[in-house]
Design a protein around this motif. Structure first.
Motif, PDB file in Angstrom:
ATOM      1  N   LEU A 164       1.142  -1.117  -0.160  1.00 49.58           N
ATOM      2  CA  LEU A 164      -0.255  -0.452  -0.399  1.00 49.58           C
ATOM      3  C   LEU A 164       1.104   1.257   0.406  1.00 49.58           C
ATOM      4  CD1 LEU A 164      -3.115   0.738   0.022  1.00 49.58           C
ATOM      5  CD2 LEU A 164      -2.846   0.615   2.650  1.00 49.58           C
ATOM      6  N   GLY A 165       2.206   1.571   0.720  1.00 50.12           N
ATOM      7  CA  GLY A 165       2.702   2.438   1.048  1.00 50.12           C
ATOM      8  C   GLY A 165       3.189   3.195  -0.148  1.00 50.12           C
ATOM      9  N   GLY A 166       3.537   2.606  -1.737  1.00 47.59           N
ATOM     10  CA  GLY A 166       4.442   3.046  -2.735  1.00 47.59           C
ATOM     11  C   GLY A 166       2.975   3.754  -3.766  1.00 47.59           C
ATOM     12  N   ALA A 167       1.806   3.434  -3.171  1.00 47.44           N
ATOM     13  CA  ALA A 167       0.651   4.223  -4.114  1.00 47.44           C
ATOM     14  C   ALA A 167       0.203   5.176  -3.335  1.00 47.44           C
ATOM     15  CB  ALA A 167      -0.183   2.630  -3.581  1.00 47.44           C
ATOM     16  N   ARG A 220     -10.041   5.587 -10.987  1.00 44.86           N
ATOM     17  CA  ARG A 220      -9.055   6.360 -11.404  1.00 44.86           C
ATOM     18  C   ARG A 220      -7.656   6.027 -10.296  1.00 44.86           C
ATOM     19  NH1 ARG A 220     -10.353  10.991 -12.163  1.00 44.86           N
ATOM     20  NH2 ARG A 220      -9.775  11.959 -10.384  1.00 44.86           N
ATOM     21  N   PRO A 221      -7.979   6.321  -9.298  1.00 44.00           N
ATOM     22  CA  PRO A 221      -6.262   6.757  -8.361  1.00 44.00           C
ATOM     23  C   PRO A 221      -6.276   4.821  -7.963  1.00 44.00           C
ATOM     24  CG  PRO A 221      -8.565   7.306  -7.277  1.00 44.00           C
ATOM     25  CD  PRO A 221      -8.846   7.718  -8.420  1.00 44.00           C
ATOM     26  N   LEU A 222      -7.345   3.805  -7.616  1.00 47.19           N
ATOM     27  CA  LEU A 222      -7.040   2.410  -7.387  1.00 47.19           C
ATOM     28  C   LEU A 222      -6.218   2.161  -8.822  1.00 47.19           C
ATOM     29  CD1 LEU A 222     -10.552   1.643  -5.948  1.00 47.19           C
ATOM     30  CD2 LEU A 222      -8.384   1.631  -5.371  1.00 47.19           C
ATOM     31  N   ARG A 223      -7.082   2.632 -10.302  1.00 43.69           N
ATOM     32  CA  ARG A 223      -5.733   2.161 -11.202  1.00 43.69           C
ATOM     33  C   ARG A 223      -4.171   2.580 -10.975  1.00 43.69           C
ATOM     34  NH1 ARG A 223      -8.531   4.450 -15.113  1.00 43.69           N
ATOM     35  NH2 ARG A 223      -9.641   3.241 -15.018  1.00 43.69           N
ATOM     36  N   SER A 224      -4.247   3.346 -11.302  1.00 49.50           N
ATOM     37  CA  SER A 224      -2.808   4.347 -10.689  1.00 49.50           C
ATOM     38  C   SER A 224      -2.248   3.239  -9.511  1.00 49.50           C
ATOM     39  CB  SER A 224      -3.257   5.752 -10.729  1.00 49.50           C
ATOM     40  OG  SER A 224      -3.561   6.415 -11.130  1.00 49.50           O
ATOM     41  N   ALA A 225      -3.189   3.647  -8.793  1.00 47.81           N
ATOM     42  CA  ALA A 225      -2.175   3.079  -7.088  1.00 47.81           C
ATOM     43  C   ALA A 225      -1.272   1.232  -7.877  1.00 47.81           C
ATOM     44  CB  ALA A 225      -3.528   3.137  -6.483  1.00 47.81           C
ATOM     45  N   GLY A 226      -2.504   0.652  -8.629  1.00 49.94           N
ATOM     46  CA  GLY A 226      -2.099  -0.504  -9.467  1.00 49.94           C
ATOM     47  C   GLY A 226      -0.901  -0.803  -9.757  1.00 49.94           C
ATOM     48  N   LEU A 252       1.303   1.238  -8.769  1.00 49.57           N
ATOM     49  CA  LEU A 252       2.258   1.313  -8.308  1.00 49.57           C
ATOM     50  C   LEU A 252       2.769   0.170  -7.549  1.00 49.57           C
ATOM     51  CD1 LEU A 252       4.211   4.563  -6.935  1.00 49.57           C
ATOM     52  CD2 LEU A 252       2.340   4.676  -8.835  1.00 49.57           C
ATOM     53  N   VAL A 253       1.687  -0.176  -7.134  1.00 48.02           N
ATOM     54  CA  VAL A 253       2.183  -1.573  -6.086  1.00 48.02           C
ATOM     55  C   VAL A 253       2.876  -2.837  -7.082  1.00 48.02           C
ATOM     56  CG1 VAL A 253       0.651  -4.119  -5.700  1.00 48.02           C
ATOM     57  CG2 VAL A 253      -0.235  -1.367  -4.899  1.00 48.02           C
ATOM     58  N   LEU A 254       2.461  -2.403  -8.714  1.00 45.44           N
ATOM     59  CA  LEU A 254       3.680  -3.354  -9.328  1.00 45.44           C
ATOM     60  C   LEU A 254       5.254  -3.075  -9.194  1.00 45.44           C
ATOM     61  CD1 LEU A 254       1.354  -3.985 -12.622  1.00 45.44           C
ATOM     62  CD2 LEU A 254       2.254  -5.647 -10.558  1.00 45.44           C
ATOM     63  N   LEU A 255       5.492  -1.584  -9.119  1.00 50.18           N
ATOM     64  CA  LEU A 255       6.712  -0.838  -9.069  1.00 50.18           C
ATOM     65  C   LEU A 255       7.128  -1.552  -7.606  1.00 50.18           C
ATOM     66  CD1 LEU A 255       7.802   2.452 -10.483  1.00 50.18           C
ATOM     67  CD2 LEU A 255       8.219   1.791  -7.064  1.00 50.18           C
ATOM     68  N   ASP A 294       0.627   9.738 -14.240  1.00 53.39           N
ATOM     69  CA  ASP A 294       1.021   8.787 -15.330  1.00 53.39           C
ATOM     70  C   ASP A 294       2.241   8.039 -13.890  1.00 53.39           C
ATOM     71  OD1 ASP A 294       2.957   6.690 -16.259  1.00 53.39           O
ATOM     72  OD2 ASP A 294       3.742   8.210 -17.743  1.00 53.39           O
ATOM     73  N   THR A 295       1.637   6.524 -13.548  1.00 53.81           N
ATOM     74  CA  THR A 295       2.544   5.716 -12.501  1.00 53.81           C
ATOM     75  C   THR A 295       2.929   4.582 -13.375  1.00 53.81           C
ATOM     76  OG1 THR A 295       0.307   4.411 -11.937  1.00 53.81           O
ATOM     77  CG2 THR A 295       1.216   6.459 -10.022  1.00 53.81           C
ATOM     78  N   ARG A 296       1.995   4.322 -14.478  1.00 54.69           N
ATOM     79  CA  ARG A 296       2.693   2.906 -15.829  1.00 54.69           C
ATOM     80  C   ARG A 296       4.634   2.779 -15.801  1.00 54.69           C
ATOM     81  NH1 ARG A 296       2.453   2.581 -21.347  1.00 54.69           N
ATOM     82  NH2 ARG A 296       2.826   0.460 -21.700  1.00 54.69           N
ATOM     83  N   THR A 297       4.376   4.379 -16.161  1.00 57.18           N
ATOM     84  CA  THR A 297       6.080   5.046 -17.066  1.00 57.18           C
ATOM     85  C   THR A 297       7.315   4.689 -15.517  1.00 57.18           C
ATOM     86  OG1 THR A 297       5.058   6.118 -18.763  1.00 57.18           O
ATOM     87  CG2 THR A 297       7.838   6.384 -18.235  1.00 57.18           C
TER      88      THR A 297
END
Length: 527
Positions: free
Chosen positions: A47-50, A221-227, A229-232, A382-385
């Motif tokens: 959770l923290g990074g997100a 939208r934030p949950l998708r972005s957080a996803g 970040l979780v992968l990161l 942009d959290t994917r890049t």
């Protein structure tokens, strides 16, 4: 805000020194270090990074888009996150043996002690998350001071707890009661740190009301972005898992070989904590203040404003971080002796930590630069890049760590692992800078990439000055070493700073000149 961070880091030094004095750098210290690291690992993993990357941009956008200033949206987002924290914390406490087993190869009494420490410390997950959530609400409202000052209370609590142990303990193996005291006391520090934000929230007139009407509220939208970040964070933790396994194994092998010096995870951890101090004081404080403005500019489509703030953040942070990295490299031995040379920590322990700090030191420059660049992507929503770019750092870190562990003797394994991280950071920084440059460069060729030209030149000049400064600092510190660690640190630091000041004008180190000029102006005003 920076003052709060400085005091927090200073009390953090005291905290680390007291912990090292109480536990030394042997297997007991490794057990505590692992147990106390596990909550942060699990929190950041899930959770923290997100929360850190997504929360402020989302709150800034909500304030612009909703008639109530984003109050209801904030309540919904907080409700989701608090519930997630409760679930994660409960599950982590239950799974403590499996978590410790995943990060170490301990058996017998060492495993039992480490699991006990982890169980006492894992409730920190909830309070770490609460601190981040409440702090980001304050940041989004332009109130940055409380989040920088309250960690001081955490450090004071932990110092008091370990001071009580030193006063009452016999210095032998930890009893069950002493393990509980140190574990629960460490968790109490995090709890105090989080709850101390409540008065600042009241002063900001923030009132939280749990809301469960999530459907159609825009949380997707934030949950998708957080996803992403979780992968990161997953990739970062995979690399950290490799580091922890290797460092704890190195500590066991060193002890089995009769090598004095605690060349294990606690040595790595202590060097890392000291290494990260300039980044926390300078870069994190600066970017924390800029992120709301950058997020607002990004929401308005003002790419020029984003580039301007990015350029400022890179130039300003590097003006302090580059000299700090030189100081950590040149003065590693006396600084480590000054901070950790007490109680159970002996000269061999200091030598191991100093070597590890020297391997970390150059990477501080890339660590700080990478942080600024990645937060710019987050401001752009942009959290994917950043996730894709972070694969470079995590992959190189893990691969190089394994290689150095296999090639180096147990005495130098943790030093090699620290060097692996530095090399990985520089590679990731270069790749990230290239991608962000293309993202922010205007399509109109007549409009230059503001941050690229100014910052690249400033960084090159700073690095040119860094080599002679580090060399002079190291030589003068060695000359002053017979006078003690404090004298060597002071003489080396003054000499190093003097070189940067002497080179500031011929090399046009505008950042150094601005820092010195600003400090001089503040001193004159006070008098």
């Amino acid at each position: 805000m920076a003052a709060g961070s400085v005091v927090s880091r200073a009390t953090g030094f005291l905290r680390s020194a007291v912990v090292a004095a109480a536990l030394g750098l042997g297997l007991t210290a490794d057990g505590y270090a692992v147990g106390n690291s596990v909550p942060t690992i699990v929190y950041m993993l899930l959770l923290g990074g997100a929360l850190n990357a997504v929360f402020v941009p989302e709150l800034v956008k909500a304030a612009k888009q909703h008639e109530d200033g984003g109050a209801a949206y904030t309540d919904r987002l907080l409700t989701v996150c608090v519930l997630a924290l409760l679930v994660i914390t409960g599950a982590a406490v239950w799974a403590a043996p499996a978590i410790v087993g995943a990060y170490t190869d301990y058996t017998g009494g060492q495993a039992s002690m480490t699991v006990a420490f982890a169980r006492y410390c894992l409730p920190q997950i909830f309070f770490l998350g609460l601190f981040t959530l409440l702090g980001q609400v304050l940041n989004a409202r332009g109130r940055f001071g409380a989040m920088m000052w309250t960690p001081v209370l955490n450090n004071v609590v932990v110092v008091a707890v370990f001071g009580l142990y030193l006063a009452s303990g016999d210095g032998g193996s930890l009893t069950a009661a002493e393990t509980a005291l140190l574990g629960w006391g460490t968790t109490a520090g995090i709890a105090v740190q989080a709850l101390a934000l409540v008065p600042a929230l009241r002063a900001a007139r923030f009132g939280f009301r749990p809301r469960f009407d999530w459907r159609g509220s825009g949380l997707t939208r934030p949950l998708r972005s957080a996803g992403w970040l979780v992968l990161l964070v997953l990739t970062n933790q995979a690399a950290y898992w490799v580091t922890t396994r290797l460092a704890t194994s190195a500590g066991r092998h060193a002890q089995a070989a009769g090598i004095d010096g605690g060349a294990g995870f606690s040595a790595y951890n202590n060097a890392y904590l000291l290494w990260a101090v300039p980044h926390g004081i300078v870069t994190v404080s600066l970017v924390t203040a800029l992120i709301p403005r950058m997020s607002a500019a990004a929401a308005d489509g003002d790419t020029t404003g984003v580039r301007r703030d990015l350029s400022y953040a890179l130039r300003t942070s590097s003006a302090a971080v580059v000299p700090a990295a030189c100081a950590l490299f040149a003065l590693a031995q006396p600084v480590m002796a000054l901070v950790f040379g007490y109680g159970e920590t002996d000269a061999e322990d200091i030598a191991v930590m100093a070597g590890t700090l020297m391997a970390f030191a150059p990477g501080l420059i890339a660590f700080s630069g990478q942080y600024v660049l990645s937060r710019t992507f987050y401001a752009l929503s942009d959290t994917r890049t950043p996730f894709l770019l972070n694969l470079v750092i995590a992959g190189l870190n893990a691969g190089l760590s394994v290689s150095f562990y296999a090639l180096l003797p147990a005495r130098w394994a943790v030093t090699g692992i620290a060097g692996a991280y530095s090399l990985a950071l520089f590679a990731g920084w270069a790749v990230t800078a290239s991608v962000l440059n293309r993202r922010l460069t205007p399509r109109d060729a007549r409009a230059p990439a503001l941050w690229r030209s100014a910052t690249a030149a400033a960084q090159a000049r700073l690095l040119t000055a860094a080599v002679p400064a580090a060399l002079v600092g190291h030589v003068t510190a060695h000359w002053a070493a017979p006078g003690g660690a404090a004298a060597a640190t002071a003489v080396g630091a003054v000499s190093l700073c003097a070189v940067f000041l002497l080179l500031a004008r011929p090399l046009r180190l505008a950042g150094i000149t601005s820092l010195v000029g600003g400090a001089a102006t503040r001193i004159r005003r006070r008098h």
